[in-house]
Motif scaffolding. Structure first.
Motif, short mmCIF file in Angstrom:
data_model
loop_
_atom_site.label_atom_id
_atom_site.label_comp_id
_atom_site.label_asym_id
_atom_site.label_seq_id
_atom_site.Cartn_x
_atom_site.Cartn_y
_atom_site.Cartn_z
N GLU A 145 0.83 -1.21 0.00
CA GLU A 145 0.00 0.00 0.00
C GLU A 145 0.85 1.25 0.00
N TYR A 146 0.42 2.25 -0.79
CA TYR A 146 1.13 3.53 -0.85
C TYR A 146 1.04 4.22 0.51
N VAL A 147 2.16 4.75 1.00
CA VAL A 147 2.22 5.25 2.37
C VAL A 147 1.40 6.52 2.56
N ASP A 148 1.59 7.49 1.66
CA ASP A 148 0.92 8.78 1.83
C ASP A 148 -0.53 8.71 1.36
N PRO A 149 -1.44 9.46 1.99
CA PRO A 149 -2.83 9.49 1.52
C PRO A 149 -2.92 10.15 0.15
N PRO A 150 -3.93 9.79 -0.64
CA PRO A 150 -4.07 10.37 -1.97
C PRO A 150 -4.24 11.89 -1.91
N ASN A 151 -3.59 12.60 -2.83
CA ASN A 151 -3.76 14.05 -2.94
C ASN A 151 -4.40 14.40 -4.28
N GLU A 152 -5.23 13.48 -4.78
CA GLU A 152 -5.87 13.63 -6.08
C GLU A 152 -7.16 12.83 -6.07
N PRO A 153 -8.06 13.07 -7.03
CA PRO A 153 -9.27 12.24 -7.10
C PRO A 153 -8.90 10.77 -7.30
N THR A 154 -9.63 9.90 -6.63
CA THR A 154 -9.36 8.47 -6.75
C THR A 154 -10.58 7.73 -7.27
N PHE A 155 -10.32 6.55 -7.83
CA PHE A 155 -11.35 5.73 -8.46
C PHE A 155 -11.10 4.27 -8.09
N ILE A 156 -12.08 3.44 -8.42
CA ILE A 156 -12.00 2.01 -8.14
C ILE A 156 -11.77 1.25 -9.44
N GLY A 157 -10.81 0.37 -9.45
CA GLY A 157 -10.55 -0.46 -10.61
C GLY A 157 -10.52 -1.93 -10.24
N GLY A 165 -5.41 6.65 -8.52
CA GLY A 165 -5.63 8.08 -8.68
C GLY A 165 -5.74 8.48 -10.14
N ALA A 166 -6.15 9.73 -10.35
CA ALA A 166 -6.28 10.25 -11.71
C ALA A 166 -4.93 10.23 -12.43
N SER A 167 -3.84 10.24 -11.67
CA SER A 167 -2.50 10.20 -12.25
C SER A 167 -2.10 8.80 -12.72
N GLY A 168 -2.88 7.78 -12.34
CA GLY A 168 -2.52 6.41 -12.64
C GLY A 168 -1.76 5.73 -11.53
N ARG A 169 -1.56 6.42 -10.41
CA ARG A 169 -0.88 5.81 -9.27
C ARG A 169 -1.82 4.85 -8.54
N VAL A 170 -1.35 3.65 -8.24
CA VAL A 170 -2.12 2.69 -7.46
C VAL A 170 -1.85 2.95 -5.99
N TYR A 171 -2.93 3.14 -5.21
CA TYR A 171 -2.77 3.46 -3.80
C TYR A 171 -2.91 2.25 -2.88
#
Length: 296
Positions: A29-41, A69-75
């Motif tokens: 899991e990504y350590v920092d909380p999302p700083n962008e809109p997130t979605f479910i895949g 996230g909208a950037s394509g980062r998996v959280y």
């Protein structure tokens, strides 16, 4: 023992004489909380009794539900599903040789349809490494998948431009220094998660970001209806494909290439101005579905 073994692997790699493959590990899991809109895949994979979506059956279904996230980062990974299913007929021997799944393994098992629907309910996209196969195998059994946007990690990421010679999951993993237990549904899902969360080797872009950008773009299917028989080799050389059902050559192009393709057909194939060729606009909602299969 993991750390000492990793040290040994690093020493071997440092000599330049060895390449070491590491087993794919579950996503961290990504350590920092999302700083962008997130979605479910969803990342999805099936093992089946064959390749005919109308007659064959899913015998194993693997799904990873994740937040991106909208950037394509998996959280983070939200949920996983891995279930076997006993088909109505014995599993063909060639399928068992490929997957290792036997009739004894699936005896008495049934995929929980309600659990599958619940996992898919809020998904913005479903990703498979051969989406044209997995989508068509899933839609008949679970109609919710017909309502979803799909993306194909095999054909919608420019792997070759990024320095990869092959696009099969195992080949790509090897290039990244990993291996996995191939041809089992959830293992293939974890392997694909590792690839999508990583930067591409040449551009440095996140693979998931690149995939989603391509998947979002509508495409146009152009039917070269009435093209002269003598031009078939020219069409094939330009990546047109033949539809046996419609007895017609066709190509799928991005919308911005539509006019370019029409000019090619006018000048090289029909040798006259054309304005009335049949076309279909295809988006991620329908792409890879049986609805857009040119043989249906």
């Amino acid at each position: 023992m993991t750390q000492p073994l990793d040290s040994i692997a690093s020493v071997l790699e440092g000599t330049g004489e060895y390449r070491v493959l590491r087993r794919v590990r579950p996503f961290v899991e990504y350590v920092d909380p999302p700083n962008e809109p997130t979605f479910i895949g969803l990342i999805l994979d099936t093992e089946t009794t064959g390749i005919d979506h109308a007659r064959d059956e899913v015998i194993e279904l693997g799904i990873i539900k994740f937040e991106y996230g909208a950037s394509g980062r998996v959280y983070r990974v939200l949920e996983t599903l891995n279930q076997l299913h006993e088909p109505s007929k014995p599993i063909p021997s060639e399928v068992t040789r490929l997957t290792g799944i036997t009739d004894a393994d699936v005896a008495g098992h049934r995929i929980d349809d309600a659990a599958v629907r619940a996992m898919a309910a809020d998904a913005a996209v479903v990703i498979a490494h051969n989406a044209s196969f997995d989508r068509q195998m899933c839609e008949g059994r679970w109609p919710i998948f017909a309502e979803k946007n799909w993306a194909c990690s095999c054909h919608q990421v420019p792997w070759r431009d990024e320095g990869h010679e092959g696009m099969k999951l195992g080949y790509l993993l090897t290039d990244y220094g990993f291996f996995h237990n191939g041809h089992r549904a959830i293992d293939d899902c974890h392997a694909l998660m590792a690839l999508l969360a990583a930067p591409l080797r040449v551009s440095g872009r996140l693979a998931l970001s690149c995939l989603l950008e391509t998947a979002r773009k509508p495409t146009v299917r152009i039917w070269a209806a009435g093209s002269p028989i003598a031009t078939k080799d020219v069409l094939k050389a330009r990546s047109y494909r033949w539809s046996g059902r419609r007895r017609c050559w066709y190509i799928d192009v991005e919308e911005e290439r539509f006019e370019i393709e029409c000019t090619f057909l006018s000048e090289e194939i029909f040798q006259r101005e054309i304005q009335d060729l049949p076309t279909d606009r295809i988006t991620a909602r329908d792409r890879f579905s049986a609805r857009t299969n040119p043989e249906n």
